[in-house]
Design a protein around this motif. Structure first.
Motif, PDB file in Angstrom:
ATOM      1  N   LYS B  34       0.827  -1.213   0.000  1.00  0.00           N
ATOM      2  CA  LYS B  34       0.000   0.000   0.000  1.00  0.00           C
ATOM      3  C   LYS B  34       0.859   1.260   0.000  1.00  0.00           C
ATOM      4  O   LYS B  34       1.915   1.295   0.623  1.00  0.00           O
ATOM      5  CB  LYS B  34      -0.892   0.017   1.248  1.00  0.00           C
ATOM      6  N   THR B  35       0.382   2.292  -0.693  1.00  0.00           N
ATOM      7  CA  THR B  35       1.107   3.557  -0.682  1.00  0.00           C
ATOM      8  C   THR B  35       0.795   4.307   0.608  1.00  0.00           C
ATOM      9  O   THR B  35      -0.229   4.064   1.247  1.00  0.00           O
ATOM     10  CB  THR B  35       0.714   4.427  -1.873  1.00  0.00           C
ATOM     11  N   VAL B  36       1.695   5.201   0.978  1.00  0.00           N
ATOM     12  CA  VAL B  36       1.526   5.899   2.255  1.00  0.00           C
ATOM     13  C   VAL B  36       1.303   7.394   2.071  1.00  0.00           C
ATOM     14  O   VAL B  36       1.239   8.130   3.042  1.00  0.00           O
ATOM     15  CB  VAL B  36       2.747   5.677   3.165  1.00  0.00           C
ATOM     16  N   THR B  37       1.183   7.837   0.831  1.00  0.00           N
ATOM     17  CA  THR B  37       1.051   9.272   0.576  1.00  0.00           C
ATOM     18  C   THR B  37      -0.245   9.824   1.164  1.00  0.00           C
ATOM     19  O   THR B  37      -1.292   9.190   1.064  1.00  0.00           O
ATOM     20  CB  THR B  37       1.084   9.523  -0.930  1.00  0.00           C
ATOM     21  N   HIS B  39      -3.343  12.033   0.805  1.00  0.00           N
ATOM     22  CA  HIS B  39      -4.049  12.686  -0.297  1.00  0.00           C
ATOM     23  C   HIS B  39      -4.684  13.973   0.227  1.00  0.00           C
ATOM     24  O   HIS B  39      -5.889  14.126   0.269  1.00  0.00           O
ATOM     25  CB  HIS B  39      -5.071  11.745  -0.913  1.00  0.00           C
ATOM     26  N   TYR B  40      -3.803  14.861   0.651  1.00  0.00           N
ATOM     27  CA  TYR B  40      -4.195  16.138   1.215  1.00  0.00           C
ATOM     28  C   TYR B  40      -4.248  17.168   0.093  1.00  0.00           C
ATOM     29  O   TYR B  40      -3.422  17.098  -0.809  1.00  0.00           O
ATOM     30  CB  TYR B  40      -3.156  16.523   2.272  1.00  0.00           C
ATOM     31  N   SER B 185       1.407   1.969   8.763  1.00  0.00           N
ATOM     32  CA  SER B 185       1.211   1.213   7.528  1.00  0.00           C
ATOM     33  C   SER B 185       2.394   1.348   6.575  1.00  0.00           C
ATOM     34  O   SER B 185       2.404   0.738   5.529  1.00  0.00           O
ATOM     35  CB  SER B 185      -0.072   1.666   6.832  1.00  0.00           C
ATOM     36  N   ILE B 186       3.407   2.141   6.942  1.00  0.00           N
ATOM     37  CA  ILE B 186       4.605   2.205   6.099  1.00  0.00           C
ATOM     38  C   ILE B 186       5.311   0.856   6.156  1.00  0.00           C
ATOM     39  O   ILE B 186       5.510   0.302   7.231  1.00  0.00           O
ATOM     40  CB  ILE B 186       5.568   3.307   6.586  1.00  0.00           C
TER      41      ILE B 186
END
Ligand code: SF4
Ligand code: SF4
Lengths: 328, 189
Positions: B34-37, B39-40, B185-186
């Protein structure tokens, strides 16, 4: 009238191939950025279009409308020629690449290749060798130290790796008894060449990475030590021509890997048209190239040379010897 | 090729590129994690921890007066010299600030003013969306400080949010939806 019937399908095929190749870098840049991002746990481009699908379009508009800068002391003619010289050979290679069996439309048969020539493989190797001239000219004409260093590296690299690349396909040619790519694919009807030619495939794959100047062999454009290498001084549309050429070379190599060692369009599952099956295999190799790019660091220059001359060349000769013994 | 690696794994590993393969497997696993970015600001917003040092706020007492006794200790200790306090005596005979300005553009959010304050008055809160068109707008006054959000009570969550455009664009948390703990989750292997 007769000649029109001959020429028209040829023109149509040519148009399709050129159009596809010109548009191909758009999805490929998107894919490359996505793969890079996901390896680093980022989502990559997300804002322009669904999951950033329109991002390459925006990038293309940006590139095409940017200033086309030519350095003051550059050799203007060569500088302008270089991107075209780099771009044309990878396109010409597609003349000899077949995409499937001949198809029947309205009772007449059309081959799925521009020209199914009997020296196809030789033609491909020869023409793709010309591509290095674009890089050399670009580096020389830019009158910039980074560009010259990049092009010097690429000359050495291309020459060292074209030899094992050429030798590695000899095993395939021996098995098929022909240099025609359709015949080579047909010869893999029972078992794919990867089973008979694992060493050949390995050498071809590694040399191909070097020919396409992709990581771990991207010394000509090593961002870390050369700015951008041979195209440091290029901007705008000329730079995008180089980028286009790079992507097309990558597609060519992926296609050749699929055709020479993975049975081309043979062995397609029943619901897939064979040409699509071939493209799927090609896509897989493109994905592998990109996966490599974001996994490995770059080799040092001396390592590059010793891999080419001391590892790949003997391996490819050994491969010819082994193939010869087995066929005998 | 990595010789030190090769001697560890023996020549068989070297021949079959075990080190390269290990690297490839690692990036492959990462490719499908999973990506950790964040989405702000239009899909997600990060909620700060209690310890977060954001926009200042001023505490008030039960009578509605500010806690500040205008001792000017905060303005003395501030390394950026960005607090201006001018005291006066209010109707109840208490010493209170008449002017209390903080220049948020110069502040470095060190929290020293909070530590220095003897009256439990000035605090650094959870607010971190402070963009303005001009730096002058970043000078906040006493009424802004009283109205500013206080410290977060829980935090570290990434919760669904939506972007509110307009004069004062900001990201608004959509209430009642669970967030995710992005820090945990990283992937780290
Ligand atoms: S947080 Fe630090 S810099 Fe900012 S006002 Fe307080 S003391 Fe000054
Ligand atoms: S905020 Fe605290 S330190 Fe600053 S003037 Fe008021 S009472 Fe003194």
């Amino acid at each position: 009238m007769e000649s029109i019937i001959v020429i028209l399908p040829l023109l149509v095929k040519m148009g399709i191939v050129v159009a596809v190749l010109l548009l191909l870098p758009l999805p490929l840049t998107w894919l490359e950025r996505k793969i890079a991002a996901h390896i680093q746990q980022r989502p990559g481009p997300m804002r322009v279009g669904w999951h950033g699908l329109l991002q390459p379009l925006a990038d293309a508009i940006k590139l095409l409308t940017k200033e086309d800068h030519i350095p003051m002391d550059a050799d203007r003619l060569l500088f302008k020629m270089a991107p075209v010289v780099a771009l044309v050979p990878p396109f010409v290679v597609f003349v000899a690449i077949p995409f499937g069996e001949p198809v029947q439309i309205f009772g007449s048969s059309y081959t799925l290749a521009l020209s199914d020539m009997n020296v196809g493989l030789l033609f491909i190797l020869a023409v793709s060798g010309i591509g290095v001239f674009g890089v050399i000219l670009a580096g020389w004409a830019s009158n910039s130290k980074y560009a010259v260093l990049g092009s010097l590296r690429s000359i050495a690299q291309m020459i060292s790796y074209e030899i094992p690349m050429g030798f590695s396909v000899i095993g395939v040619v021996m098995l098929a008894g022909s240099m025609n790519l359709s015949d080579i694919v047909h010869a893999q009807d029972g078992l794919w060449n990867i089973v008979y030619q694992p060493i050949g495939f390995f050498v071809f794959f590694v040399a191909g990475l070097a020919e396409a100047q992709r990581i771990p062999f991207d010394l000509p454009e090593a961002e870390g030590d050369l700015g951008a290498g041979y195209h440091t001084e290029y901007s705008g549309i000329r730079f995008s021509l180089f980028m286009l050429a790079e992507y097309v070379v990558m597609v060519v190599l992926a296609l050749l890997n699929a055709l020479l060692f993975f049975g081309g369009w043979l062995g397609a599952p029943p619901f897939l048209p064979p040409a699509l099956w071939l493209l799927l295999k090609t896509g897989f190799f493109i994905w592998v190239f990109m996966w490599f790019r974001f996994t490995f660091p770059r080799y040092r220059y001396d390592q590059l040379m010793s891999i080419g001359w001391k590892v790949l060349l003997p391996l490819s000769l050994l491969n010819i010897l082994i193939s010869g013994i087995f066929m005998f | 090729m990595a010789r030190s690696q090769a001697t560890k794994q023996g020549w068989i590993g070297w021949i079959f590129f075990s080190d390269l393969a290990a690297g490839l497997m690692l990036t492959l696993r990462y490719m499908f994690s999973k990506t950790v970015t964040h989405h702000y600001p239009d899909a997600e917003k990060w909620l700060p921890y209690e310890r977060h040092r954001g926009h200042h706020f001023m505490k008030t007492n039960d009578e509605g007066d500010v806690n500040c006794v205008a001792c000017e200790l905060c303005s003395k200790i501030c390394p950026c010299d960005c607090i201006i306090v001018i005291p006066f005596e209010d109707d109840k005979g208490n010493r209170r600030p008449q002017v209390f300005d903080i220049d948020l553009a110069r502040c470095l959010y060190c929290g020293l003013c909070e530590d220095a304050c003897p009256a439990d008055a000035i605090k650094l809160g959870r607010e971190y969306e402070m963009s303005e068109i001009s730096t002058g707008a970043l000078v906040v006054h006493l009424d802004d400080l009283v109205a500013a959000p206080d410290k977060a009570r829980d935090g570290g969550q990434l919760v669904p949010a939506r972007l509110i455009p307009g004069d004062n664009p900001h990201s608004e948390v959509i209430a009642g939806k669970d967030g995710r703990d992005w820090w945990r989750s990283i992937r780290r292997d």
